[in-house]
Design a protein around this motif. Structure first.
Motif, mmCIF file in Angstrom:
data_model
loop_
_atom_site.group_PDB
_atom_site.id
_atom_site.type_symbol
_atom_site.label_atom_id
_atom_site.label_comp_id
_atom_site.label_asym_id
_atom_site.label_seq_id
_atom_site.Cartn_x
_atom_site.Cartn_y
_atom_site.Cartn_z
ATOM 1 N N THR A 39 -0.096 28.338 -1.907
ATOM 2 C CA THR A 39 0.847 29.302 -3.205
ATOM 3 C C THR A 39 -0.209 30.328 -3.888
ATOM 4 O O THR A 39 0.183 30.731 -4.675
ATOM 5 N N CYS B 74 -5.512 25.645 -2.099
ATOM 6 C CA CYS B 74 -4.600 25.131 -1.920
ATOM 7 C C CYS B 74 -3.517 24.738 -0.347
ATOM 8 O O CYS B 74 -3.366 26.062 0.242
ATOM 9 N N ARG B 75 -3.370 23.673 0.267
ATOM 10 C CA ARG B 75 -3.250 23.528 1.134
ATOM 11 C C ARG B 75 -1.835 24.562 1.682
ATOM 12 O O ARG B 75 -1.136 24.248 2.690
ATOM 13 N N GLY C 124 2.316 20.177 -5.521
ATOM 14 C CA GLY C 124 1.262 20.721 -7.031
ATOM 15 C C GLY C 124 -0.063 20.232 -6.679
ATOM 16 O O GLY C 124 -0.649 19.664 -7.597
ATOM 17 N N TYR C 125 -0.545 19.462 -5.840
ATOM 18 C CA TYR C 125 -2.227 18.771 -6.010
ATOM 19 C C TYR C 125 -2.851 19.057 -6.396
ATOM 20 O O TYR C 125 -3.312 19.011 -7.370
ATOM 21 N N CYS C 126 -3.061 21.033 -6.536
ATOM 22 C CA CYS C 126 -4.131 21.197 -6.838
ATOM 23 C C CYS C 126 -3.825 21.808 -7.636
ATOM 24 O O CYS C 126 -4.353 23.114 -8.887
ATOM 25 N N GLN C 127 -2.412 21.916 -8.713
ATOM 26 C CA GLN C 127 -1.765 22.914 -9.138
ATOM 27 C C GLN C 127 -2.395 23.044 -10.691
ATOM 28 O O GLN C 127 -2.638 24.021 -11.866
HETATM 29 S S1 FES Z 1 0.598 23.571 -4.686
HETATM 30 FE FE1 FES Z 1 0.500 22.345 -2.741
HETATM 31 S S2 FES Z 1 -1.816 22.002 -2.396
HETATM 32 FE FE2 FES Z 1 -1.741 23.236 -3.821
#
Ligand code: FES
Ligand code: FES
Length: 151
Positions: free
Chosen positions: A136, A132-133, A98-101
């Motif tokens: 996704t 996105c690591r 979720g970090y980049c979402q």
């Molecule tokens: S969902 Fe983890 S970095 Fe994009």
């Protein structure tokens, strides 16, 4: 100084007026949807909308958004209803960590507002600066195509 965030005018205390928009959103206003990734404009995790267009809030001085409309991921839903892009993200299980979402979602909202039926090339161009690591990107692309098709 006051800035408009998600349709609300918010006073910015003197101590924060030299900071980046990202710092102010997260640390002064408690809007933590935008994330600190690289801090250098490279990853897209900090993306918010400024007058409807994606900007890197890590590189945007808060003073530069006075008189403009800032939209964060927290401001997309109306009342109890998620934005259609958020709904699709859920139904298609797009996020992993979720970090980049929030950045991906806001870039998608801006893309679809400009171009309701984007091609794959237009999607890739609009989202190319969003790292996105978790890998996704294929699900992001597929979800956008599904929204464009109305499915
Ligand atoms: S969902 Fe983890 S970095 Fe994009
Ligand atoms: S944290 Fe702003 S682009 Fe990476």
């Amino acid at each position: 100084m006051q800035i408009n965030v998600n349709g609300r005018l918010v006073p910015i205390p003197d101590a924060w007026q030299e900071e980046s928009l990202l710092q102010v959103l997260r640390e002064a206003l408690g809007l933590v949807g935008a994330k600190y990734g690289c801090g250098a404009g490279l990853c897209g995790a900090c993306t918010v909308l400024l007058d409807g267009e994606p900007v890197r809030s890590c590189l945007t001085p808060v003073s530069a958004v006075v008189g403009r409309q800032v939209t964060t991921v927290e401001g997309l839903a109306s009342q109890d209803k998620l934005h259609p892009v958020q709904q699709k993200w859920l139904s298609a299980s797009v996020p992993q960590c979720g970090y980049c979402q929030s950045g991906q979602i806001l870039a998608t909202v801006a893309l679809l507002n400009r171009t309701p039926k984007p091609t794959e090339a237009q999607i890739d161009e609009a989202l190319s600066g969003h790292l996105c690591r978790c890998g996704t990107q294929p699900r992001v692309r597929k979800a956008i195509l599904q929204i464009a098709e109305g499915s």
